[in-house]
Design a protein around this motif. Structure first.
Motif, mmCIF file in Angstrom:
data_model
loop_
_atom_site.group_PDB
_atom_site.id
_atom_site.type_symbol
_atom_site.label_atom_id
_atom_site.label_comp_id
_atom_site.label_asym_id
_atom_site.label_seq_id
_atom_site.Cartn_x
_atom_site.Cartn_y
_atom_site.Cartn_z
ATOM 1 N N ARG A 19 0.811 -1.216 0.000
ATOM 2 C CA ARG A 19 0.000 0.000 0.000
ATOM 3 C C ARG A 19 0.847 1.270 0.000
ATOM 4 O O ARG A 19 0.408 2.326 -0.472
ATOM 5 N N GLU A 20 2.062 1.197 0.529
ATOM 6 C CA GLU A 20 2.901 2.388 0.612
ATOM 7 C C GLU A 20 3.462 2.808 -0.741
ATOM 8 O O GLU A 20 3.953 3.930 -0.879
ATOM 9 N N ARG A 77 -0.566 13.219 0.954
ATOM 10 C CA ARG A 77 -0.313 12.161 -0.018
ATOM 11 C C ARG A 77 -1.393 12.190 -1.091
ATOM 12 O O ARG A 77 -2.589 12.257 -0.788
#
Length: 511
Positions: free
Chosen positions: A100-101, A112
């Protein structure tokens, strides 16, 4: 009042059935609208735990034993009034939760963003209007990102059918994303099929099929023991034992229906809504009756008092309310559920059930305390011993439940992204095992036998159990009793000041 509650129950069944009847094991999208999330517009396409493929990774046609996510007829529609320009791409994004990062980014360490902004485009890390992502360190071919654009005045854009092979076990997420501010009221239609190597069950649900198979066997073994005792001593059966028989029967039906529900879901890919609804309903009825039985036993019904008196209507009202609240919760949570994520509606529906459960527990232990005190005062040793064992079993069950609730809260609070999905099935399974264990204890304590009637209510001295013991008087026997004293029709048993007949005292000494 009961007619009204039944009407509410029937209407809720029909409503929920109409809501969920179209759902299947696949994730269907019936005109889902994109919603704004940060600087992107998204539709959540599904989340499931998927195990890696068992088949040969070089044989791309062997889908029978593969794990995959298949896209079929994914169509995007825009209104006719907005169909006058070529749009930016509409993406399908598939990624494993551990990656997910690598989704999204920020130019200067600020908020983000998922869509590539002008600042990030100037840095050369992405194309403006595209999805920001980096290759996974574990597999550079992931995440999977593909899409389609509207050309000219097209109102429909369709992604061709394709399958994504899953070669790593994990929790996978699908999102449809676009970054075009001009695509207003865009909707998505079609379906995706998610498959594990052993079938269509989502990874979190897959172990539950075997679990309910074992639970069905456990209920059959318990049923054989109970019904054999019931058949041998049917003349000695108490009303309380008839209620226990009903709970065992409902439990057998519930476990069997859950097993067939998951087996059919796994085999065909279509979740059988009818079987799910019946399994939910039988389970809710079983839990409701079980709580009412425990409450009535705690009050001494059938053992130390013949009826509940004025409390009957209150017990029935509490049971009916618990049934309705629990039924709605279970229907919303299970009927048509194909994702490994729980809906937000559950948070609002679980609270009434928890409150009613707490009320049951409080009432049960209050009643048990009163019953134990009166049994001890009357020196009914046999019944007192059974009630003490029953109280200890309940106390252990409550302590274990509280401990498990704390663990469940810890588990969920530390698993925000469902990374521990392979162990999540243990949480619902634990509650089934706990309730079955408590049922086994009750069956052992009140199993039909040739001595069952000694546990039944008897009218000692024609005094009601709830009356004050201090009103009872001592009847002294004659100093020269006749030989046929016990057989004389007008003779009465000895009565002590604490209300115990000499028959009870003799029974206690024998014990």
């Amino acid at each position: 009042m009961l007619k009204f509650q039944f009407s509410v129950f029937l209407l809720s069944h029909l409503f929920l059935c109409s809501v969920f009847i179209t759902n299947a094991s696949v994730h269907e999208y019936n005109g889902e609208k994109f919603v704004s999330k940060g600087n992107a517009f998204v539709v959540h396409g599904g989340s499931e735990g998927i195990y890696s493929s068992f088949s040969d990774p070089n044989n791309l046609s062997a889908y029978a034993a593969d794990s995959y996510i298949r896209f079929e007829k994914i169509t995007f529609r825009r209104p006719k009034e907005s169909a006058n320009f070529s749009s930016l791409p509409i993406h399908a994004l598939v990624f494993e939760v551990e990656d997910r990062e690598i989704i999204g980014g920020s130019a200067y360490g600020g908020q983000r963003a998922v869509c590539c902004t002008a600042d990030l485009a100037k840095l050369g890390v992405c194309l403006e209007g595209g999805i920001i992502h980096r290759p996974s360190t574990m597999d550079p071919s992931w995440p999977k990102v593909f899409g389609i654009s509207f050309s000219g005045d097209d109102e429909i854009a369709t992604i061709r059918s394709k399958s994504i092979r899953v070669t790593k076990t994990g929790m996978y997420n699908l999102y449809f994303i676009h970054c075009d501010l001009n695509l207003k009221d865009l909707t998505v239609e079609g379906k995706t099929i998610w498959k594990n190597p052993t079938g269509y069950l989502p990874g979190r649900m897959a172990p539950l099929m075997n679990f309910y198979g074992f639970m069905s066997l456990a209920f059959v073994i318990l049923g054989i023991f109970w019904f054999s005792q019931y058949a041998r001593f049917w003349r000695e059966v108490l009303p309380l034992q008839n209620c226990i028989t009903l709970v065992i029967t409902l439990g057998m039906l519930e476990m069997a229906l859950w097993y067939f529900d998951y087996a059919e879901f796994n085999e065909s890919g279509i979740r059988p809504v009818g079987i799910t609804m019946w399994a939910v309903t039988f389970g809710t009825i079983k839990r409701t009756i079980a709580r009412i039985i425990i409450l009535m036993v705690s009050m001494g019904y059938g053992v130390v008092r013949p009826t509940l008196g004025g409390l009957t209507s209150k017990v029935v009202m509490l049971g009916a309310t618990f049934f309705l609240a629990s039924e709605v919760l279970e229907l919303v949570e299970n009927v048509g559920a194909v994702s490994d994520l729980s809906g937000k509606a559950r948070l609002f529906l679980v609270l009434p059930v928890a409150i009613l459960d707490a009320f049951f527990i409080l009432w049960i232990f209050t009643s048990l305390s009163s019953t134990l005190s009166k049994l001890q005062a009357r020196r009914m040793v046999v019944k007192l011993d059974i009630y003490r064992k029953f109280t200890n079993a309940l106390a252990v069950a409550v302590i274990v439940s509280v401990g498990w609730i704390c663990y469940e809260l810890y588990f969920k609070s530390n698993d925000v992204y469902n990374e521990r999905w392979q162990n999540a099935w243990i949480i619902p399974a634990f509650w089934q095992v706990l309730s079955f264990s408590l049922l086994c204890v009750i069956c052992v304590l009140w199993a039909p036998s040739q001595n069952s009637m000694r546990y039944a209510y008897s009218d000692e001295g024609n005094e009601d159990f709830d009356k004050d013991d201090t009103n009872l008087t001592l009847i002294k026997p004659s100093t020269t009793p006749s030989k046929d004293f016990r057989s004389a029709p007008e003779a009465r048993p000895l009565q002590s000041s604490n209300g115990a007949s000499n028959g009870d005292l003799e029974e206690d000494k024998t014990e």
